[in-house]
Motif scaffolding. Structure first.
Motif, PDB file in Angstrom:
ATOM      1  N   GLN A  19     -30.719  79.703 -44.682  1.00  0.00           N
ATOM      2  CA  GLN A  19     -29.437  79.839 -45.497  1.00  0.00           C
ATOM      3  C   GLN A  19     -28.368  78.949 -45.064  1.00  0.00           C
ATOM      4  OE1 GLN A  19     -29.341  84.082 -45.678  1.00  0.00           O
ATOM      5  NE2 GLN A  19     -29.344  83.872 -47.591  1.00  0.00           N
ATOM      6  N   ARG A  20     -28.381  78.981 -43.714  1.00  0.00           N
ATOM      7  CA  ARG A  20     -26.930  77.893 -43.192  1.00  0.00           C
ATOM      8  C   ARG A  20     -27.141  76.699 -43.371  1.00  0.00           C
ATOM      9  NH1 ARG A  20     -26.254  79.451 -36.892  1.00  0.00           N
ATOM     10  NH2 ARG A  20     -27.996  77.821 -36.708  1.00  0.00           N
ATOM     11  N   SER A  21     -28.296  76.165 -43.401  1.00  0.00           N
ATOM     12  CA  SER A  21     -28.527  74.755 -43.487  1.00  0.00           C
ATOM     13  C   SER A  21     -28.333  74.320 -45.077  1.00  0.00           C
ATOM     14  CB  SER A  21     -29.996  74.265 -43.024  1.00  0.00           C
ATOM     15  OG  SER A  21     -30.878  74.668 -43.994  1.00  0.00           O
ATOM     16  N   GLY A  22     -28.242  75.368 -45.988  1.00  0.00           N
ATOM     17  CA  GLY A  22     -28.256  75.137 -47.147  1.00  0.00           C
ATOM     18  C   GLY A  22     -29.387  74.572 -47.932  1.00  0.00           C
ATOM     19  N   PHE A  23     -30.705  74.757 -47.247  1.00  0.00           N
ATOM     20  CA  PHE A  23     -31.877  74.785 -47.876  1.00  0.00           C
ATOM     21  C   PHE A  23     -32.297  75.552 -49.001  1.00  0.00           C
ATOM     22  CE2 PHE A  23     -36.781  74.780 -47.644  1.00  0.00           C
ATOM     23  CZ  PHE A  23     -37.034  73.692 -47.942  1.00  0.00           C
ATOM     24  N   THR A  24     -32.032  76.888 -48.849  1.00  0.00           N
ATOM     25  CA  THR A  24     -32.214  77.700 -49.619  1.00  0.00           C
ATOM     26  C   THR A  24     -31.575  77.338 -51.285  1.00  0.00           C
ATOM     27  OG1 THR A  24     -30.404  79.109 -49.050  1.00  0.00           O
ATOM     28  CG2 THR A  24     -32.599  79.712 -48.448  1.00  0.00           C
ATOM     29  N   ALA A  25     -30.113  76.980 -51.194  1.00  0.00           N
ATOM     30  CA  ALA A  25     -29.306  76.427 -52.142  1.00  0.00           C
ATOM     31  C   ALA A  25     -30.125  75.282 -52.824  1.00  0.00           C
ATOM     32  CB  ALA A  25     -28.025  76.253 -51.868  1.00  0.00           C
ATOM     33  N   LEU A  26     -30.720  74.425 -52.059  1.00  0.00           N
ATOM     34  CA  LEU A  26     -31.734  73.300 -52.715  1.00  0.00           C
ATOM     35  C   LEU A  26     -32.802  73.603 -53.527  1.00  0.00           C
ATOM     36  CD1 LEU A  26     -31.161  70.837 -49.850  1.00  0.00           C
ATOM     37  CD2 LEU A  26     -29.978  70.491 -51.932  1.00  0.00           C
ATOM     38  N   LEU A  27     -33.348  74.755 -52.902  1.00  0.00           N
ATOM     39  CA  LEU A  27     -34.240  75.259 -53.721  1.00  0.00           C
ATOM     40  C   LEU A  27     -34.011  75.741 -54.900  1.00  0.00           C
ATOM     41  CD1 LEU A  27     -36.509  76.781 -50.885  1.00  0.00           C
ATOM     42  CD2 LEU A  27     -37.333  74.516 -52.214  1.00  0.00           C
ATOM     43  N   SER A  28     -33.022  76.595 -54.759  1.00  0.00           N
ATOM     44  CA  SER A  28     -32.314  77.282 -56.115  1.00  0.00           C
ATOM     45  C   SER A  28     -32.206  76.349 -57.169  1.00  0.00           C
ATOM     46  CB  SER A  28     -31.457  78.147 -55.744  1.00  0.00           C
ATOM     47  OG  SER A  28     -31.728  79.401 -54.903  1.00  0.00           O
ATOM     48  N   ASP A  29     -31.280  75.168 -56.657  1.00  0.00           N
ATOM     49  CA  ASP A  29     -30.916  74.286 -57.657  1.00  0.00           C
ATOM     50  C   ASP A  29     -32.044  73.639 -58.263  1.00  0.00           C
ATOM     51  OD1 ASP A  29     -28.292  74.820 -57.133  1.00  0.00           O
ATOM     52  OD2 ASP A  29     -28.081  73.202 -55.712  1.00  0.00           O
ATOM     53  N   GLY A  30     -33.414  73.606 -57.546  1.00  0.00           N
ATOM     54  CA  GLY A  30     -34.581  73.028 -58.223  1.00  0.00           C
ATOM     55  C   GLY A  30     -35.247  73.884 -58.984  1.00  0.00           C
ATOM     56  N   GLY A  31     -34.742  74.949 -59.130  1.00  0.00           N
ATOM     57  CA  GLY A  31     -35.393  76.202 -60.266  1.00  0.00           C
ATOM     58  C   GLY A  31     -36.498  77.096 -59.416  1.00  0.00           C
ATOM     59  N   LYS A  32     -36.322  76.870 -58.243  1.00  0.00           N
ATOM     60  CA  LYS A  32     -37.291  77.934 -57.425  1.00  0.00           C
ATOM     61  C   LYS A  32     -36.733  79.292 -57.199  1.00  0.00           C
ATOM     62  CE  LYS A  32     -40.373  74.687 -56.809  1.00  0.00           C
ATOM     63  NZ  LYS A  32     -41.670  74.769 -57.646  1.00  0.00           N
ATOM     64  N   HIS A  33     -37.392  80.404 -57.125  1.00  0.00           N
ATOM     65  CA  HIS A  33     -36.692  81.713 -56.654  1.00  0.00           C
ATOM     66  C   HIS A  33     -37.336  81.727 -55.159  1.00  0.00           C
ATOM     67  CE1 HIS A  33     -36.570  85.949 -56.393  1.00  0.00           C
ATOM     68  NE2 HIS A  33     -37.823  86.274 -56.017  1.00  0.00           N
TER      69      HIS A  33
END
Length: 240
Positions: A19-33
């Motif tokens: 989360q801190r790196s922003g990786f989860t946000a990138l996945l969410s933006d790419g349509g991933k749960h």
């Protein structure tokens, strides 16, 4: 929308690694749960001090994916201990995974450095003994890798006794080559060229559908925050 389970490494947590790196946000933006997991002994999970409690680290992974994606296989991304845990999980239940990224592991899967693991445990025990004696631990006599692991373990929120127990767990053994061949979904191995587990090519070759991405000028602990890791993983998961 596909689901992706994220599994951090030893001494990390879902929040600090992903989360801190922003990786989860990138996945969410790419349509991933995103399905987040804190391994036993880490993050918000219980932190027992008995090594026997860590005999099967896959339990929390399966609990998470069975709860959030009971009917469909998931994609998975793991770093270091998280990658090793995903390997155990995929060998046990290959039907639960559609695509896997293994970051921060490589030759260490095929040639386990038991002496190195022992030095890390000894370093952790030195810190624990110093805490009990209310003195400062002497890290100067440790080799570089052991010192890095010990310093990583001392991050805020970590329980160093629990992390030492994780290192001493009874199931921290080798993988058999034939076991790796049972993981038939596409697998991407991502490893930095300055990582002590480098190279990753031979590990990738053990999977029926495996490939390797080598990150330039990236060491072990920097891997999950490296832009090259982001790019390779997002492209592999079709999340760009």
């Amino acid at each position: 929308m596909g689901s992706v389970v994220l599994v951090h490494g030893w001494g990390g947590a879902f929040s600090t690694t992903w989360q801190r790196s922003g990786f989860t946000a990138l996945l969410s933006d790419g349509g991933k749960h995103v399905i987040g997991v804190d391994l036993l002994g880490h993050g918000e999970a219980p932190k027992p001090h008995d090594p026997e409690a860590y005999a099967d680290l896959t339990e929390r992974v399966f609990d998470a994916i069975d709860a959030e994606s009971p009917d469909e296989p998931v994609e998975a991304v793991g770093f270091s201990l998280g990658a090793l845990t995903l390997l155990h999980a995929a060998i046990a239940r290959p039907e639960r995974f559609s695509r896997i990224v293994l970051a921060g592991i490589g030759q260490n899967v095929l040639e386990r450095d038991h002496a190195g693991a022992t030095r890390i445990v000894e370093g952790l025990e030195r810190v624990i003994d110093a805490e009990d004696a209310d003195t400062a631990p002497d890290l100067d006599e440790m080799d570089q890798i052991a010192r890095l692991f010990v310093q990583y373990a001392q991050q805020p929120g970590n329980d160093i006794r629990a992390l030492a127990a994780v290192m001493r767990r009874p199931s921290a053994g080798d993988f058999e080559p034939d076991d790796l061949g049972t993981v038939t979904c596409p697998v991407l191995v991502v490893v930095g060229d300055r990582d002590f587990v480098h190279p990753g090519d031979e590990l990738a070759s053990r999977f029926p559908d495996g490939r390797c991405e080598t990150l330039k000028n990236v060491d072990h602990f920097a891997t999950p925050e490296a832009f090259g890791f982001f790019d390779a993983t997002l492209e592999f998961l079709d999340a760009i």
